[in-house]
Scaffold this motif. Structure first.
Motif, PDB file in Angstrom:
ATOM      1  N   VAL B 431       8.516 -13.309  11.119  1.00 50.66           N
ATOM      2  CA  VAL B 431       8.658 -11.848  11.119  1.00 50.66           C
ATOM      3  C   VAL B 431       8.879 -11.333   9.703  1.00 50.66           C
ATOM      4  CG1 VAL B 431       9.569 -11.663  13.462  1.00 50.66           C
ATOM      5  CG2 VAL B 431      11.154 -11.861  11.555  1.00 50.66           C
ATOM      6  N   VAL B 432       9.340 -12.230   8.808  1.00 52.40           N
ATOM      7  CA  VAL B 432       9.464 -11.820   7.412  1.00 52.40           C
ATOM      8  C   VAL B 432       8.053 -11.791   6.848  1.00 52.40           C
ATOM      9  CG1 VAL B 432      10.511 -12.279   5.203  1.00 52.40           C
ATOM     10  CG2 VAL B 432      11.649 -13.012   7.279  1.00 52.40           C
ATOM     11  N   ALA B 433       7.287 -10.861   7.421  1.00 53.43           N
ATOM     12  CA  ALA B 433       5.868 -10.824   7.130  1.00 53.43           C
ATOM     13  C   ALA B 433       5.629 -10.606   5.641  1.00 53.43           C
ATOM     14  CB  ALA B 433       5.243  -9.706   7.924  1.00 53.43           C
ATOM     15  N   SER B 434       4.512 -11.147   5.195  1.00 54.24           N
ATOM     16  CA  SER B 434       4.140 -11.006   3.805  1.00 54.24           C
ATOM     17  C   SER B 434       4.052  -9.539   3.370  1.00 54.24           C
ATOM     18  CB  SER B 434       2.821 -11.737   3.581  1.00 54.24           C
ATOM     19  OG  SER B 434       2.257 -11.395   2.375  1.00 54.24           O
ATOM     20  N   PRO B 435       3.420  -8.642   4.156  1.00 55.53           N
ATOM     21  CA  PRO B 435       3.389  -7.236   3.728  1.00 55.53           C
ATOM     22  C   PRO B 435       4.778  -6.612   3.652  1.00 55.53           C
ATOM     23  CG  PRO B 435       1.694  -7.641   5.359  1.00 55.53           C
ATOM     24  CD  PRO B 435       2.556  -8.859   5.320  1.00 55.53           C
ATOM     25  N   ALA B 436       5.645  -6.972   4.590  1.00 53.36           N
ATOM     26  CA  ALA B 436       6.996  -6.418   4.561  1.00 53.36           C
ATOM     27  C   ALA B 436       7.705  -6.859   3.284  1.00 53.36           C
ATOM     28  CB  ALA B 436       7.783  -6.881   5.785  1.00 53.36           C
ATOM     29  N   LEU B 437       7.550  -8.143   2.973  1.00 53.75           N
ATOM     30  CA  LEU B 437       8.164  -8.692   1.776  1.00 53.75           C
ATOM     31  C   LEU B 437       7.607  -7.995   0.533  1.00 53.75           C
ATOM     32  CD1 LEU B 437      10.004 -11.103   0.872  1.00 53.75           C
ATOM     33  CD2 LEU B 437       7.881 -12.282   0.378  1.00 53.75           C
ATOM     34  N   THR B 438       6.282  -7.819   0.527  1.00 51.27           N
ATOM     35  CA  THR B 438       5.643  -7.160  -0.607  1.00 51.27           C
ATOM     36  C   THR B 438       6.223  -5.768  -0.815  1.00 51.27           C
ATOM     37  OG1 THR B 438       3.630  -8.376  -0.093  1.00 51.27           O
ATOM     38  CG2 THR B 438       3.407  -6.513  -1.574  1.00 51.27           C
ATOM     39  N   THR B 439       6.434  -5.070   0.288  1.00 50.57           N
ATOM     40  CA  THR B 439       6.979  -3.718   0.189  1.00 50.57           C
ATOM     41  C   THR B 439       8.403  -3.744  -0.370  1.00 50.57           C
ATOM     42  OG1 THR B 439       5.640  -3.136   2.096  1.00 50.57           O
ATOM     43  CG2 THR B 439       7.368  -1.597   1.476  1.00 50.57           C
ATOM     44  N   ILE B 440       9.189  -4.705   0.110  1.00 46.89           N
ATOM     45  CA  ILE B 440      10.565  -4.808  -0.379  1.00 46.89           C
ATOM     46  C   ILE B 440      10.581  -5.125  -1.867  1.00 46.89           C
ATOM     47  CG2 ILE B 440      12.704  -6.144  -0.230  1.00 46.89           C
ATOM     48  CD1 ILE B 440      12.097  -6.538   2.742  1.00 46.89           C
ATOM     49  N   VAL B 441       9.760  -6.099  -2.291  1.00 49.13           N
ATOM     50  CA  VAL B 441       9.815  -6.461  -3.708  1.00 49.13           C
ATOM     51  C   VAL B 441       9.165  -5.385  -4.574  1.00 49.13           C
ATOM     52  CG1 VAL B 441       9.981  -8.928  -3.243  1.00 49.13           C
ATOM     53  CG2 VAL B 441       7.755  -7.939  -3.741  1.00 49.13           C
ATOM     54  N   ASP B 442       8.322  -4.523  -3.975  1.00 51.47           N
ATOM     55  CA  ASP B 442       7.841  -3.349  -4.706  1.00 51.47           C
ATOM     56  C   ASP B 442       9.030  -2.478  -5.115  1.00 51.47           C
ATOM     57  OD1 ASP B 442       5.158  -3.759  -4.775  1.00 51.47           O
ATOM     58  OD2 ASP B 442       4.629  -2.143  -3.392  1.00 51.47           O
ATOM     59  N   ILE B 443       9.892  -2.251  -4.135  1.00 53.55           N
ATOM     60  CA  ILE B 443      11.039  -1.371  -4.369  1.00 53.55           C
ATOM     61  C   ILE B 443      12.028  -2.010  -5.351  1.00 53.55           C
ATOM     62  CG2 ILE B 443      13.051  -0.286  -3.274  1.00 53.55           C
ATOM     63  CD1 ILE B 443      11.291  -0.034  -0.735  1.00 53.55           C
ATOM     64  N   THR B 444      12.408  -3.261  -5.045  1.00 56.37           N
ATOM     65  CA  THR B 444      13.360  -3.910  -5.951  1.00 56.37           C
ATOM     66  C   THR B 444      12.735  -4.076  -7.327  1.00 56.37           C
ATOM     67  OG1 THR B 444      12.626  -6.080  -5.185  1.00 56.37           O
ATOM     68  CG2 THR B 444      14.561  -5.175  -4.128  1.00 56.37           C
ATOM     69  N   GLY B 445      11.424  -4.331  -7.345  1.00 56.08           N
ATOM     70  CA  GLY B 445      10.730  -4.520  -8.617  1.00 56.08           C
ATOM     71  C   GLY B 445      10.809  -3.286  -9.494  1.00 56.08           C
ATOM     72  N   LEU B 446      10.575  -2.117  -8.895  1.00 54.82           N
ATOM     73  CA  LEU B 446      10.629  -0.884  -9.687  1.00 54.82           C
ATOM     74  C   LEU B 446      12.038  -0.636 -10.206  1.00 54.82           C
ATOM     75  CD1 LEU B 446       8.279   1.397  -7.575  1.00 54.82           C
ATOM     76  CD2 LEU B 446       7.895   0.617  -9.919  1.00 54.82           C
ATOM     77  N   LEU B 447      13.036  -0.929  -9.355  1.00 58.43           N
ATOM     78  CA  LEU B 447      14.420  -0.755  -9.802  1.00 58.43           C
ATOM     79  C   LEU B 447      14.725  -1.675 -10.975  1.00 58.43           C
ATOM     80  CD1 LEU B 447      16.311  -0.443  -6.380  1.00 58.43           C
ATOM     81  CD2 LEU B 447      15.915   1.364  -8.085  1.00 58.43           C
ATOM     82  N   ILE B 448      14.314  -2.938 -10.838  1.00 63.80           N
ATOM     83  CA  ILE B 448      14.523  -3.908 -11.927  1.00 63.80           C
ATOM     84  C   ILE B 448      13.814  -3.425 -13.195  1.00 63.80           C
ATOM     85  CG2 ILE B 448      13.914  -6.224 -12.741  1.00 63.80           C
ATOM     86  CD1 ILE B 448      14.290  -7.192  -9.845  1.00 63.80           C
ATOM     87  N   TYR B 449      12.585  -3.002 -13.022  1.00 59.88           N
ATOM     88  CA  TYR B 449      11.741  -2.592 -14.145  1.00 59.88           C
ATOM     89  C   TYR B 449      12.388  -1.448 -14.927  1.00 59.88           C
ATOM     90  CZ  TYR B 449       7.146  -1.465 -16.323  1.00 59.88           C
ATOM     91  OH  TYR B 449       6.103  -1.252 -17.171  1.00 59.88           O
ATOM     92  N   PHE B 450      12.676  -0.379 -14.221  1.00 59.67           N
ATOM     93  CA  PHE B 450      13.200   0.803 -14.914  1.00 59.67           C
ATOM     94  C   PHE B 450      14.595   0.541 -15.485  1.00 59.67           C
ATOM     95  CE2 PHE B 450      10.175   3.175 -12.006  1.00 59.67           C
ATOM     96  CZ  PHE B 450       9.207   3.290 -12.995  1.00 59.67           C
ATOM     97  N   THR B 451      15.426  -0.199 -14.739  1.00 57.55           N
ATOM     98  CA  THR B 451      16.764  -0.494 -15.236  1.00 57.55           C
ATOM     99  C   THR B 451      16.695  -1.343 -16.507  1.00 57.55           C
ATOM    100  OG1 THR B 451      17.404  -0.620 -12.916  1.00 57.55           O
ATOM    101  CG2 THR B 451      19.047  -1.289 -14.536  1.00 57.55           C
ATOM    102  N   THR B 452      15.896  -2.415 -16.441  1.00 58.45           N
ATOM    103  CA  THR B 452      15.791  -3.307 -17.595  1.00 58.45           C
ATOM    104  C   THR B 452      15.281  -2.562 -18.826  1.00 58.45           C
ATOM    105  OG1 THR B 452      15.140  -4.997 -16.016  1.00 58.45           O
ATOM    106  CG2 THR B 452      14.906  -5.554 -18.329  1.00 58.45           C
ATOM    107  N   VAL B 453      14.194  -1.805 -18.601  1.00 60.61           N
ATOM    108  CA  VAL B 453      13.592  -1.092 -19.719  1.00 60.61           C
ATOM    109  C   VAL B 453      14.593  -0.085 -20.313  1.00 60.61           C
ATOM    110  CG1 VAL B 453      11.807   0.560 -20.344  1.00 60.61           C
ATOM    111  CG2 VAL B 453      11.232  -1.432 -18.955  1.00 60.61           C
TER     112      VAL B 453
END
Lengths: 459, 459
Positions: B431-453
């Motif tokens: 159920v931890v489907a690949s698209p669901a995971l992709t969506t989650i890491v999209d969100i966390t990724g943007l947070l990481i990106y903007f915070t780090t930068v």
């Protein structure tokens, strides 16, 4: 494992050399269970525990252990022990184990094996990985056509302990050509004086040594077989593949498909996650991640081309993640459905137009759904952003919605078409990996997005 | 199909009512092949073709047809014909077919069935979908412990035509409690006067009616069984599941896992891509695509928060696609490996720290690789873009590289942890489907990106 409580007990029995108690303990147990218990011990302990069993039983336990452990145990055996064990082993497992030994180990073992066994190992080991020949075994029952059912039953009684299955017997002529088969059920139901040739089924479902192992496994599945005979180029019977091999092949192929589809390189042979080192995992995954990242730079270059537009319409940036996600999700969905349908022989490349029509309808509905969502979001919540003078929020909303709809449409169709093209080219459809597809639709998606927006907003 | 050339021939034989020729043609053919041929015809034609065969053979052909076609054919039969056919059918297929009939059809058929058959159908149909009870059959061979091997063989000869497999016989006491089993091989090897209780294996690998069907199939695979006995709450033998069912269950579960992992809803029951309507496909896929798109809006909101920064540093936008793709790819890879390893019982939730350590190492390597790529790209090719006064390209490059490395690290660990948590919670890890995971890491990724930068550039 429910029985781990037995491990200390077994350890004590081994160190006390309590042959009798070990025999009693192992006697009525399934070899797979004994193998599970013994896998907790050192090779030398395993040798001592196994030695209480007859060679036949030793072999059944050994082949259910991890392959590396099998090698370690064999190396603790004396020549005589090794020879007895190899003689008792199922022929396919024996050939597999032999291939795992080092050249020196092989040379050390060879003299203790009979000529026929050496030949058998050499022959079974000669077929290429993934072929039916590489998974078949040579310990099947073969009968001539001119004996009676009673005689056949007697032969099978004699041969039973050495054969992988006696539930089917294969009928061959003087040249070993496969001319029919019988089940043990046919034999025990037949009158003892009936000739085999009058009893046998002449239409035999069989495989060839060069056939792909998955094809053979699927035949076993389709025809509900316990075993399938394998013939060589001259139609001579050379082996069988049994139902339990079919299960393992299908499980292995599924792991392979899933890993390929997730763009994980490597041999896909054993699925042993834990046994693979981090460095090996890195190499298997890194190859594709790297290639896709290079492709991903193209997306970056496209974005850079439109930097000016993005600075003017900053709201367009906010929809880029949704655009990429929608394309990746819908494309992966259609691709995985088609990859699976191809694997199960439900569709073939020739069905492309029927499939495209169906996917087009599905994609239209999905595109409308997501387009409407995007429009609603722009129109309702876009108030905070600023857009250049002369443009309305409705226009921007329509542009984004149309672009998103087109992205979903093209991604879904891409996802369906690429596996079909791969299958047509005789590649494995699963190579159209989901990450590769995602990367492609990222690129096409950005092109669609910027083109559509430019056209609709008249930039 | 290689034999499509036969279809016109068979059509002619049917319309000429050439019973003799049809019998000859079908005689030595495998029921699966006959079923394939006949599936090209109308139900009434199928009825006429089948009628040349004895009921046993008719049943074997029918159960290999598509389920809907089975129903259509049964509806063309007279009561007598239907009754004979149902009596001859394997009990599990019979119960499945009966459940597909409409209430009126069931009522029409019931009076023509014997009481025992009605009871058997009712009982087999009573187990919930997905349970071992729902896939087992009741036509197995059961023996009392106090007869001899010779008597047992005779019984099995008599019962053979009506049993799904006679290769195993199960030994039960007066209360039908399962106390042992024998293979046909044991029986034909035994001296005829040996008592069954002295011959039988007392350690029986078995399943319970309520067990998940996949668990039972995996047991058949693990222990290389031709059939596994199924017991109820009172330890009484109530059925068996055979090796061919195990293959079908495992294939079905594979499809299910793959579809779940690609976030496709629906019953996952039959994998029939072509038979599912576009509207049905839309509903199965749309649910998740919609939910994920809603989540995707969060990404958009995050981007909007940083609009001002993005207008200043337009180069940051160019790396957003690569950031999302890298996170999605590496996260999906680790998730699919863990989902598969869990499905094959190679790892369990308790291994979480060992797994995290391994994934951490892999992720570190992947993160370094992609971070270095990103830095190279910014530094070498970023010349065209403009950055505000006081910042250097090196600083921007370092900021983006660090952010990308952290994104890969967190996505890989997320991908590994989520399936383990799901398994711990007794959910299906897929159920931890690949698209669901992709969506989650999209969100966390943007947070990481903007915070780090923001931190590194000191904005």
């Amino acid at each position: 494992m429910e029985n781990t409580i037995l491990i200390p007990e077994i350890r004590e029995l081994i160190s006390n050399n309590d042959t009798r108690a070990l025999q009693e303990l192992f006697e009525s147990e399934h070899p797979v269970r004994i193998a599970e218990w013994l896998s907790e011990f050192e090779p030398e302990e395993i040798r001592r525990a196994l030695s209480v069993l007859p060679p036949q039983h030793q072999a059944s336990v050994l082949i259910n252990m991890d392959e590396d452990l099998q090698v370690d145990v064999v190396m603790t055996l004396s020549r005589g022990e090794a020879s007895r064990l190899f003689t008792a082993m199922p022929h396919d497992d024996r050939a597999d184990l032999f291939q795992l030994l080092s050249d020196e180990q092989q040379e050390e073992l060879l003299p203790s094996l009979a000529h026929a066994e050496r030949e058998d190992i050499r022959r079974l080991a000669s077929y290429p990985e993934g072929s039916t020949g590489s998974v078949m075994t040579s310990d099947y029952v073969a009968l001539p056509p001119d004996i009676t059912a009673g005689e056949a039953l007697n032969r099978m009684r004699l041969q039973a302990p050495d054969k992988e299955t006696i539930y089917y017997a294969y009928v061959i002529d003087q040249n070993r050509k496969l001319i029919g088969f019988l089940s043990l059920k046919d034999l025990i139901l037949a009158k003892p004086h009936t000739k085999i040739e009058d009893l046998m089924h002449r239409e035999v479902i069989c495989s060839r040594v060069a056939d792909d192992q998955e094809e053979t496994a699927r035949k076993i599945q389709k025809y509900n077989l316990i075993a399938i005979p394998v013939i060589n180029g001259g139609d001579a019977l050379v082996g069988i593949v049994t139902h339990d091999d079919a299960l393992d092949i299908i499980t292995q192929e599924h792991t392979e498909d899933m890993e390929k589809f997730m763009a994980i390189a490597g041999s896909h042979e054993s699925a042993a996650y834990m046994k693979t080192s981090a460095w090996e995992h890195f190499k298997n995954r890194g190859v594709w991640v790297f290639v896709l990242a290079i492709l991903g730079l193209i997306s970056g270059m496209i974005v850079q081309q439109f930097e000016d537009m993005l600075v003017q319409f900053a709201i367009l940036v906010a929809f880029m993640p949704m655009l990429a996600a929608a394309g990746g999700n819908t494309g992966s969905q259609s691709a995985s459905l088609i990859v699976r349908a191809l694997a199960l022989d439900e569709v073939e490349p020739g069905d492309i137009f029927k499939i495209l029509l169906k996917e087009f309808k599905v994609a239209l509905l999905l595109g409308l759904l997501l387009g409407a969502m995007a429009f609603g979001r722009v129109f309702l919540l876009g108030g905070k952003t600023t857009i250049p003078y002369g443009y309305t929020m409705e226009m921007v909303g329509i542009a984004i919605a149309v672009a998103l709809g087109l992205q979903v449409l093209s991604a879904t169709l891409f996802g369906a078409v690429l596996p079909l093209i791969a299958a047509k080219m005789k590649w494995d459809p699963a190579v159209v990996a989901s990450p590769a597809l995602t990367t492609i639709v990222d690129i096409t998606g950005l092109l669609i997005y910027f083109t559509t927006v430019t056209l609709i907003l008249g930039l």
